[in-house]
Design an enzyme around this catalytic site. Structure first.
Site, PDB file in Angstrom:
ATOM      1  N   GLU A 120      72.141 154.989  90.384  1.00 51.34           N
ATOM      2  CA  GLU A 120      73.413 155.708  90.334  1.00 51.34           C
ATOM      3  C   GLU A 120      73.416 156.827  91.360  1.00 51.34           C
ATOM      4  O   GLU A 120      72.360 157.424  91.642  1.00 51.34           O
ATOM      5  CB  GLU A 120      73.644 156.281  88.934  1.00 51.34           C
ATOM      6  CG  GLU A 120      73.739 155.204  87.852  1.00 51.34           C
ATOM      7  CD  GLU A 120      73.958 155.796  86.463  1.00 51.34           C
ATOM      8  OE1 GLU A 120      73.948 157.037  86.336  1.00 51.34           O
ATOM      9  OE2 GLU A 120      74.147 155.007  85.515  1.00 51.34           O
ATOM     10  N   ILE A 172      74.518 155.412  67.514  1.00 54.63           N
ATOM     11  CA  ILE A 172      75.737 154.909  68.155  1.00 54.63           C
ATOM     12  C   ILE A 172      76.090 153.523  67.625  1.00 54.63           C
ATOM     13  O   ILE A 172      77.236 153.261  67.238  1.00 54.63           O
ATOM     14  CB  ILE A 172      75.573 154.884  69.676  1.00 54.63           C
ATOM     15  CG1 ILE A 172      75.460 156.314  70.212  1.00 54.63           C
ATOM     16  CG2 ILE A 172      76.748 154.164  70.337  1.00 54.63           C
ATOM     17  CD1 ILE A 172      75.133 156.395  71.686  1.00 54.63           C
ATOM     18  N   ASP A 211      68.083 144.810  65.773  1.00 52.73           N
ATOM     19  CA  ASP A 211      67.312 146.012  66.089  1.00 52.73           C
ATOM     20  C   ASP A 211      65.858 145.737  65.762  1.00 52.73           C
ATOM     21  O   ASP A 211      65.549 145.074  64.757  1.00 52.73           O
ATOM     22  CB  ASP A 211      67.831 147.219  65.288  1.00 52.73           C
ATOM     23  CG  ASP A 211      67.382 148.539  65.891  1.00 52.73           C
ATOM     24  OD1 ASP A 211      68.254 149.333  66.275  1.00 52.73           O
ATOM     25  OD2 ASP A 211      66.150 148.784  65.974  1.00 52.73           O
ATOM     26  N   HIS A 254      79.259 156.223  84.372  1.00 50.30           N
ATOM     27  CA  HIS A 254      78.351 156.817  83.387  1.00 50.30           C
ATOM     28  C   HIS A 254      79.060 157.942  82.611  1.00 50.30           C
ATOM     29  O   HIS A 254      78.592 159.082  82.538  1.00 50.30           O
ATOM     30  CB  HIS A 254      77.095 157.378  84.067  1.00 50.30           C
ATOM     31  CG  HIS A 254      75.929 157.490  83.129  1.00 50.30           C
ATOM     32  ND1 HIS A 254      74.620 157.317  83.524  1.00 50.30           N
ATOM     33  CD2 HIS A 254      75.855 157.768  81.799  1.00 50.30           C
ATOM     34  CE1 HIS A 254      73.808 157.492  82.495  1.00 50.30           C
ATOM     35  NE2 HIS A 254      74.544 157.773  81.441  1.00 50.30           N
ATOM     36  N   ILE A 255      80.167 157.590  81.987  1.00 50.35           N
ATOM     37  CA  ILE A 255      80.984 158.586  81.296  1.00 50.35           C
ATOM     38  C   ILE A 255      81.016 158.365  79.785  1.00 50.35           C
ATOM     39  O   ILE A 255      81.848 158.943  79.097  1.00 50.35           O
ATOM     40  CB  ILE A 255      82.427 158.592  81.844  1.00 50.35           C
ATOM     41  CG1 ILE A 255      83.067 157.194  81.691  1.00 50.35           C
ATOM     42  CG2 ILE A 255      82.447 159.070  83.281  1.00 50.35           C
ATOM     43  CD1 ILE A 255      84.551 157.155  81.985  1.00 50.35           C
ATOM     44  N   GLY A 256      80.106 157.533  79.278  1.00 49.63           N
ATOM     45  CA  GLY A 256      80.128 157.243  77.842  1.00 49.63           C
ATOM     46  C   GLY A 256      80.161 158.484  76.974  1.00 49.63           C
ATOM     47  O   GLY A 256      80.938 158.578  76.022  1.00 49.63           O
ATOM     48  N   GLY A 257      79.338 159.449  77.306  1.00 45.14           N
ATOM     49  CA  GLY A 257      79.316 160.688  76.527  1.00 45.14           C
ATOM     50  C   GLY A 257      80.038 161.831  77.197  1.00 45.14           C
ATOM     51  O   GLY A 257      79.923 162.983  76.762  1.00 45.14           O
TER      52      GLY A 257
END
Length: 630
Positions: A490, A383, A402, A513-516
């Site tokens: 959540e 991502i 990273d 929590h709708i990223g995907g």
């Protein structure tokens, strides 16, 4: 073979997935104004005959009288009858080919249509017992040969008795006329075949119910396409897994149950009794206690990217394979990250809320372009790296941090430390994994190191950001805005309430929590995770498994496959091979792959062996799980 039986199969809704006369009605009545009414009557008569409400001979005569059938119509259906084979029959062609001299077809249907499939199954013409159509000089169907007992009530029993088949005779079919063969004594056993149609009266009269050919072969102790009937393997999918996954798994023959929401630990333990495969998304927690209470569980699929909701080590110690979908929703998350960043830069959420309150506030104050701003990406995996490319295309300067060595894409620059990235970024976007070490990665100290007025975007894991500290930094004006899609706690379902100290703060966008959660991503995740499960269940392939050694395998062909998962300790392979030799098995191929805690041995052997001889393999020291495939 369990015994030298004769296997007698019905045709319609057994060997094929259609009822012949209903399919012929579709052909012969095409374009006719009364086609619907006539077809409905044919269906009604078929059902009455199959449940024994009216004699078969009467139902056959009345249905034929309703249809203007010709040779051409018959030939048209016969030409495509191979395409209508019942799915589980098509999976088990080897059984028919190897036992054709002990198989017969018994049907009230028509020879012209049955013959092509019989030939495909290698069943000799003399073992096809069915009706013969009669025609007039113009090629119109006038009826069936009335001298054939199959044209009349009770004809199947008469036809079987006349053949003097070797006993035991086993009848397999879906209709009452098939049950009558057993009830009359012409057959010794009757399997009600329910893959296409299930009729209560027929099931009640059966010795056994077979939802598929796999079940039938298993019940009869015969070698089928698989070592264990797929319909008996239970798959439980939670949290609204996409229908594409359900469809794919059911299409493959497995028994699939679905639950809309997440389950807590106790409810999950109860639900997993007798379940072989579990599918979850991000909310259901699969703990060591859950795994210990689910002895039949073979595999878990996370229909998402993360697997921190699953105790991977506990799963590995029980030989339970865990799969995820690491790339399927990458684009969806990246697009949302870009969109949220733009919305924060332009204060879109607050301006929109004001408009809904009837307030007009046209102002450029605080609104900025992306172009020329610095985006700091924390976590440069699938991502993060794709976000890097899109952001650079929008004119942003990209830096990243990273812990793993990553190839910088485009003009992106790697930062030696997280603190250095925070100090330089106008926007910080988090894309780290769910490991415990990342808890409160962005805490009060780290927030204080961000540029004054910088923006924070978190579409990774809820525990990565100290929400209380973020609320304080936003309230003090230290942070210019935030977009948060994930939270430490959540709601389990959409009906449960949500609360957070971030609610009501200016220039803060909260999403559930709708990223995907796009249609495209969820379908792709469903398809990918389902294919990973099928590869493991069907051939033992562990590619993309996150807790067991990865082994890519071809389909089992001409052999039986032994799958042995064990603790990685000395001597396991040697002992396993000693037991294989003692059992007299000829090894055709063998693979071994290990990681620091687990070993995985895949052995293909000749089919000629005593299944009881394999019991010793389960007792090899260090064995976690043993499975046979064929």
């Amino acid at each position: 073979m369990a015994d030298p039986a004769t296997y007698v199969f019905d045709f319609d809704s057994t060997l094929v997935r259609i009822e012949t006369l209903e399919a012929l009605a579709d052909i012969a009545l095409a374009g006719a104004p009364d086609a619907g009414a006539i077809r409905a009557e044919i269906v009604r008569l078929t059902d009455q005959a199959m449940t024994g409400d009216i004699p078969f001979g009467e139902a056959l005569r009345r249905r034929l009288e309703l249809l203007p059938l010709t040779r051409d119509h018959i030939a048209e259906l016969a030409a495509r009858i191979l395409d209508e084979g019942t799915p589980s029959v098509r999976r088990n062609l080897r059984f028919f080919h190897e036992n054709a001299d002990r198989i017969a077809i018994l049907s009230g249907g028509f020879r012209e249509i049955i013959a092509p499939l019989a030939a495909h199954l290698h069943i000799p013409p003399e073992r096809v017992l069915c009706n013969d159509l009669t025609y007039d000089a113009a090629g119109r169907v006038t009826g069936v040969d009335q001298d054939n007992p199959l044209a009349h009530a009770g004809g199947k029993s008469i036809a079987v008795k006349a053949q003097n088949f070797a006993h035991p005779v086993v009848m397999i079919g879906d209709g009452w006329t098939d049950a009558e063969v057993r009830l009359s004594g012409a057959a010794d056993r009757f399997h009600a075949f329910t893959e296409i149609a299930r009729r209560a009266r027929v099931v009640a009269a059966a010795d056994s119910v077979s939802p598929s050919m796999d079940e039938f072969l298993h019940a009869e102790g015969l070698a089928g396409r698989w070592s264990y009937p797929r319909a008996r393997i239970r798959i439980l999918l939670l949290e609204n897994v996409h229908p594409a996954a359900v469809e794919r798994l059911q299409e493959a023959g497995y028994s699939v149950e679905t639950v809309k929401g997440a389950l807590d630990e106790d409810a999950l333990i109860e639900a997993l009794q007798g379940v072989h495969v579990l599918g979850v998304r991000s909310k259901t927690q699969v703990s060591a206690r859950v795994l210990e209470a689910a002895p039949r569980l073979m595999a878990i699929a996370a229909f998402c990217i993360g697997t921190n909701q699953i105790d991977l080590e506990a799963a590995a110690t029980r030989g339970v394979a865990v799969f995820n979908a690491p790339y399927s929703n990458t684009r969806s998350v990246v697009e949302l990250a870009v969109g949220l960043t733009i919305a924060l830069m332009r204060d879109v959420a607050d301006k929109s809320a004001a408009m809904h309150r009837g307030e007009w506030n046209k102002s450029a104050t605080g609104s900025r372009e992306l172009r020329g701003k610095t985006l700091g990406i924390v976590g440069y995996g699938a991502i993060g790296s794709q976000l890097s490319v899109l952001a650079e295309g929008l004119g942003m300067r990209v830096i990243f941090h990273d812990l793993t060595e990553r190839l910088a894409l485009g003009n992106a620059r790697r930062m030696a430390s997280l603190d250095a990235l925070l100090a330089e970024s106008d926007v910080v976007s988090l894309h780290v994994d769910g490991r415990a070490d990342n808890t409160a990665l962005i805490d009060a100290a780290r927030l204080s190191r961000m540029k004054p007025g910088a923006l924070l975007v978190n579409l990774s894991r809820g525990h990565v950001v100290d929400i209380g500290a973020l609320a304080q930094a936003l309230g003090a004006g230290r942070i210019g805005g935030a977009a948060i899609d994930v939270f430490p706690e959540e709601p389990a379902t959409n009906a449960d309430p949500f609360d957070s100290p971030l609610r009501g703060l200016p220039n803060v966008i909260l999403t559930p929590h709708i990223g995907g959660s796009t249609e495209e991503a969820q379908e792709a995740i469903g398809e990918f995770a389902a294919e990973r499960l099928l590869a493991y269940l069907n051939r033992g392939d562990t590619t993309f498994c996150v807790n067991l050694p990865n082994v890519q395998l071809a389909e089992v062909s001409g052999a039986h496959r032994i799958l042995h998962i064990h603790r990685n300790q000395p001597g396991v392979l040697a002992e396993l091979n000693r037991e294989l030799a003692a059992a007299g098995l000829n090894i055709l191929g063998q693979h071994l792959k290990t990681d620091e805690r687990t070993g995985y041995v895949i052995t293909d052997v000749d089919r000629d062996y005593d299944p009881e001889a394999l019991r010793a393999l389960k007792g090899v020291a260090g064995t976690l799980r043993f499975r046979m495939l064929h």
